[in-house]
Structures are given as C-alpha cells and as structure tokens.
Write an enzyme that holds these catalytic residues in place. Structure first.
Site, PDB file in Angstrom:
ATOM      1  N   ASN A 156      37.447  29.998  58.802  1.00 25.56           N
ATOM      2  CA  ASN A 156      36.372  30.737  58.130  1.00 25.56           C
ATOM      3  C   ASN A 156      35.248  29.863  57.591  1.00 25.56           C
ATOM      4  O   ASN A 156      34.600  30.201  56.606  1.00 25.56           O
ATOM      5  CB  ASN A 156      36.941  31.691  57.068  1.00 25.56           C
ATOM      6  CG  ASN A 156      37.646  30.974  55.947  1.00 25.56           C
ATOM      7  OD1 ASN A 156      37.766  29.745  55.962  1.00 25.56           O
ATOM      8  ND2 ASN A 156      38.107  31.715  54.960  1.00 25.56           N
ATOM      9  N   PHE A 176      51.044  31.811  55.775  1.00 30.42           N
ATOM     10  CA  PHE A 176      50.039  31.144  56.602  1.00 30.42           C
ATOM     11  C   PHE A 176      49.844  29.673  56.241  1.00 30.42           C
ATOM     12  O   PHE A 176      48.938  29.010  56.778  1.00 30.42           O
ATOM     13  CB  PHE A 176      48.700  31.887  56.539  1.00 30.42           C
ATOM     14  CG  PHE A 176      48.109  32.007  55.155  1.00 30.42           C
ATOM     15  CD1 PHE A 176      47.398  30.969  54.574  1.00 30.42           C
ATOM     16  CD2 PHE A 176      48.257  33.179  54.433  1.00 30.42           C
ATOM     17  CE1 PHE A 176      46.841  31.080  53.310  1.00 30.42           C
ATOM     18  CE2 PHE A 176      47.707  33.307  53.152  1.00 30.42           C
ATOM     19  CZ  PHE A 176      47.006  32.243  52.594  1.00 30.42           C
ATOM     20  N   LYS A 231      34.419  23.507  56.880  1.00 31.88           N
ATOM     21  CA  LYS A 231      35.732  23.380  57.510  1.00 31.88           C
ATOM     22  C   LYS A 231      35.619  22.923  58.979  1.00 31.88           C
ATOM     23  O   LYS A 231      34.534  22.951  59.565  1.00 31.88           O
ATOM     24  CB  LYS A 231      36.475  24.713  57.397  1.00 31.88           C
ATOM     25  CG  LYS A 231      36.806  25.083  55.945  1.00 31.88           C
ATOM     26  CD  LYS A 231      37.679  26.337  55.894  1.00 31.88           C
ATOM     27  CE  LYS A 231      38.049  26.692  54.461  1.00 31.88           C
ATOM     28  NZ  LYS A 231      38.949  27.881  54.408  1.00 31.88           N
ATOM     29  N   HIS A 267      34.734  26.436  52.461  1.00 34.45           N
ATOM     30  CA  HIS A 267      35.521  26.654  51.238  1.00 34.45           C
ATOM     31  C   HIS A 267      34.583  26.637  50.042  1.00 34.45           C
ATOM     32  O   HIS A 267      33.635  25.864  50.005  1.00 34.45           O
ATOM     33  CB  HIS A 267      36.549  25.525  51.081  1.00 34.45           C
ATOM     34  CG  HIS A 267      37.213  25.495  49.737  1.00 34.45           C
ATOM     35  ND1 HIS A 267      38.291  26.286  49.436  1.00 34.45           N
ATOM     36  CD2 HIS A 267      36.920  24.784  48.609  1.00 34.45           C
ATOM     37  CE1 HIS A 267      38.649  26.058  48.167  1.00 34.45           C
ATOM     38  NE2 HIS A 267      37.846  25.155  47.653  1.00 34.45           N
ATOM     39  N   TYR A 299      45.940  22.314  49.275  1.00 31.95           N
ATOM     40  CA  TYR A 299      46.270  23.741  49.344  1.00 31.95           C
ATOM     41  C   TYR A 299      47.668  24.036  48.791  1.00 31.95           C
ATOM     42  O   TYR A 299      48.258  25.071  49.127  1.00 31.95           O
ATOM     43  CB  TYR A 299      46.150  24.244  50.784  1.00 31.95           C
ATOM     44  CG  TYR A 299      44.714  24.496  51.211  1.00 31.95           C
ATOM     45  CD1 TYR A 299      43.979  25.558  50.677  1.00 31.95           C
ATOM     46  CD2 TYR A 299      44.075  23.678  52.128  1.00 31.95           C
ATOM     47  CE1 TYR A 299      42.665  25.801  51.051  1.00 31.95           C
ATOM     48  CE2 TYR A 299      42.753  23.910  52.524  1.00 31.95           C
ATOM     49  CZ  TYR A 299      42.061  24.979  51.976  1.00 31.95           C
ATOM     50  OH  TYR A 299      40.762  25.222  52.349  1.00 31.95           O
ATOM     51  N   GLU A 312      39.366  20.284  42.293  1.00 35.41           N
ATOM     52  CA  GLU A 312      39.072  20.034  43.706  1.00 35.41           C
ATOM     53  C   GLU A 312      38.024  18.948  43.881  1.00 35.41           C
ATOM     54  O   GLU A 312      38.120  18.107  44.780  1.00 35.41           O
ATOM     55  CB  GLU A 312      38.629  21.346  44.367  1.00 35.41           C
ATOM     56  CG  GLU A 312      39.766  22.358  44.436  1.00 35.41           C
ATOM     57  CD  GLU A 312      39.321  23.753  44.852  1.00 35.41           C
ATOM     58  OE1 GLU A 312      40.175  24.639  44.907  1.00 35.41           O
ATOM     59  OE2 GLU A 312      38.113  23.960  45.116  1.00 35.41           O
TER      60      GLU A 312
HETATM   61  P1  GDP Z   1      39.174  31.637  49.719  1.00 39.64           P
HETATM   62  O1  GDP Z   1      39.221  31.278  48.262  1.00 39.64           O
HETATM   63  O2  GDP Z   1      38.156  32.684  50.049  1.00 39.64           O
HETATM   64  O3  GDP Z   1      39.047  30.429  50.625  1.00 39.64           O
HETATM   65  O4  GDP Z   1      40.591  32.303  50.082  1.00 39.64           O
HETATM   66  P2  GDP Z   1      42.090  31.995  49.608  1.00 39.64           P
HETATM   67  O5  GDP Z   1      42.107  31.018  48.484  1.00 39.64           O
HETATM   68  O6  GDP Z   1      42.770  33.309  49.436  1.00 39.64           O
HETATM   69  O7  GDP Z   1      42.747  31.324  50.887  1.00 39.64           O
HETATM   70  C1  GDP Z   1      42.500  29.958  51.203  1.00 39.64           C
HETATM   71  C2  GDP Z   1      42.262  29.817  52.672  1.00 39.64           C
HETATM   72  O8  GDP Z   1      43.465  30.140  53.371  1.00 39.64           O
HETATM   73  C3  GDP Z   1      41.228  30.750  53.263  1.00 39.64           C
HETATM   74  O9  GDP Z   1      39.903  30.295  53.137  1.00 39.64           O
HETATM   75  C4  GDP Z   1      41.651  30.831  54.707  1.00 39.64           C
HETATM   76  O10 GDP Z   1      41.150  29.689  55.428  1.00 39.64           O
HETATM   77  C5  GDP Z   1      43.147  30.727  54.618  1.00 39.64           C
HETATM   78  N1  GDP Z   1      43.768  32.058  54.705  1.00 39.64           N
HETATM   79  C6  GDP Z   1      43.749  33.052  53.780  1.00 39.64           C
HETATM   80  N2  GDP Z   1      44.417  34.129  54.206  1.00 39.64           N
HETATM   81  C7  GDP Z   1      44.898  33.787  55.439  1.00 39.64           C
HETATM   82  C8  GDP Z   1      45.709  34.474  56.393  1.00 39.64           C
HETATM   83  O11 GDP Z   1      46.119  35.618  56.216  1.00 39.64           O
HETATM   84  N3  GDP Z   1      46.012  33.777  57.550  1.00 39.64           N
HETATM   85  C9  GDP Z   1      45.588  32.505  57.769  1.00 39.64           C
HETATM   86  N4  GDP Z   1      45.942  31.867  58.923  1.00 39.64           N
HETATM   87  N5  GDP Z   1      44.823  31.836  56.888  1.00 39.64           N
HETATM   88  C10 GDP Z   1      44.475  32.469  55.750  1.00 39.64           C
END
Ligand code: GDP
Length: 138
Positions: free
Chosen positions: A113, A58, A10, A116, A50, A127
C-alpha cells in the site's frame, strides 16, 4: 499535538518508480522534510518495527513484503503532522482510500500500500527514533 510524523515509502512504490512523485505530493501538502534515508530493512529490523502486529495472520507476509526491496524513511514536520499526514495518505486499503490520496494514486492492494504514516504522536516518536538516532527525543 506534535508537529512531527514518520513515514516510509514502501518497496512497491519505490520499485514502481513512484518515489519522486510521492515526495513531491508530501512537499506540496506543506510538509517539511527533517530527515530522509534510502535503505533496505533486514528481516530482524522489519519484525521489530512491526512487532505490534506479531500475532496478526498477515505478519509474515507484511515482513516479507517490507524486506523485498529498498524503502525511503523520513521524518516530516507540519502543524498537526500525524493527522494531516494520515489524511494525505488515505485509508490502509487503497480501495477505500479517498480520491487524490497517495494510497489511492499509487497503491495496488492492502499489503502493498505504497506508504506508511505513524498513527499517533507517541508512535511517531518511537518510529522516528527507530531510523534516526538524533531524533530520539521529539
Ligand atoms: P496503517 O497504519 O494504515 O499502515 O495500517 P495498520 O497499522 O493496520 O497495518 C500496518 C500495515 O500492515 C498496513 O499498512 C499494511 O501494509 C499491512 N496490512 C494491514 N492489514 C493487512 C492485511 O489484511 N493483509 C496484509 N497482507 N497486510 C496487511
């Protein structure tokens, strides 16, 4: 169980100079790189990628972040690739990520973070084909 997964390094990790170390971690963990490209997403592309999170609070922050700089997208191969890679990258929130994981080492926050990893074989195929047309069929 598929032997392929999809990843993006990222914008935070690319901007902070962690690309090489993260690729090395991926290779050291036994993944083979099938395809890789360095690019910057447009807003429309990030919103589409996304799209499943469109209703989440978010969503706009996530899209703004993902278009804030270049990323590295890749298709990776290893036995049990999706699960094995999720273990390598660690929990979504780096504060909860296990020691030694990529997010623990390189991520600063739940939004920025570092990396991905697809969460299922079906999403890995979707994807991967979003970025690499020759991989439309896994
Ligand atoms: P992943 O599969 O571990 O990447 O997590 P998810 O699919 O739940 O979320 C996708 C991405 O959205 C995450 O990797 C984070 O970059 C972002 N994200 C998830 N939760 C939050 C949040 O509470 N706040 C914000 N700003 N970004 C979030």
């Amino acid at each position: 169980m598929s032997n392929k997964t999809f990843t993006m390094i990222k914008p935070d990790a690319v901007a902070n100079g962690h690309t090489g170390k993260i690729i090395d971690d991926i290779l050291q963990a036994g993944f083979k790189i099938e395809a890789m490209k360095y690019l910057q997403l447009s807003r429309a592309q990030a919103e589409s990628f996304y799209g499943i999170h469109r209703e989440r609070p978010f969503f706009k922050d996530l899209v703004d972040f993902m278009i804030s700089g270049p990323i590295v997208a890749a298709i990776l191969e290893k036995d049990n690739a999706v699960e094995s890679f999720r273990t390598l990258i660690g929990a979504t929130n780096p504060e909860q990520a296990a020691e030694g994981t990529i997010r623990k080492k390189y991520a600063k926050s739940i939004d920025a973070n570092a990396i991905h990893g697809s969460d299922s074989d079906a999403n890995a195929a979707i994807e991967g084909s979003f970025f690499f047309s020759q991989f439309e069929r896994f």
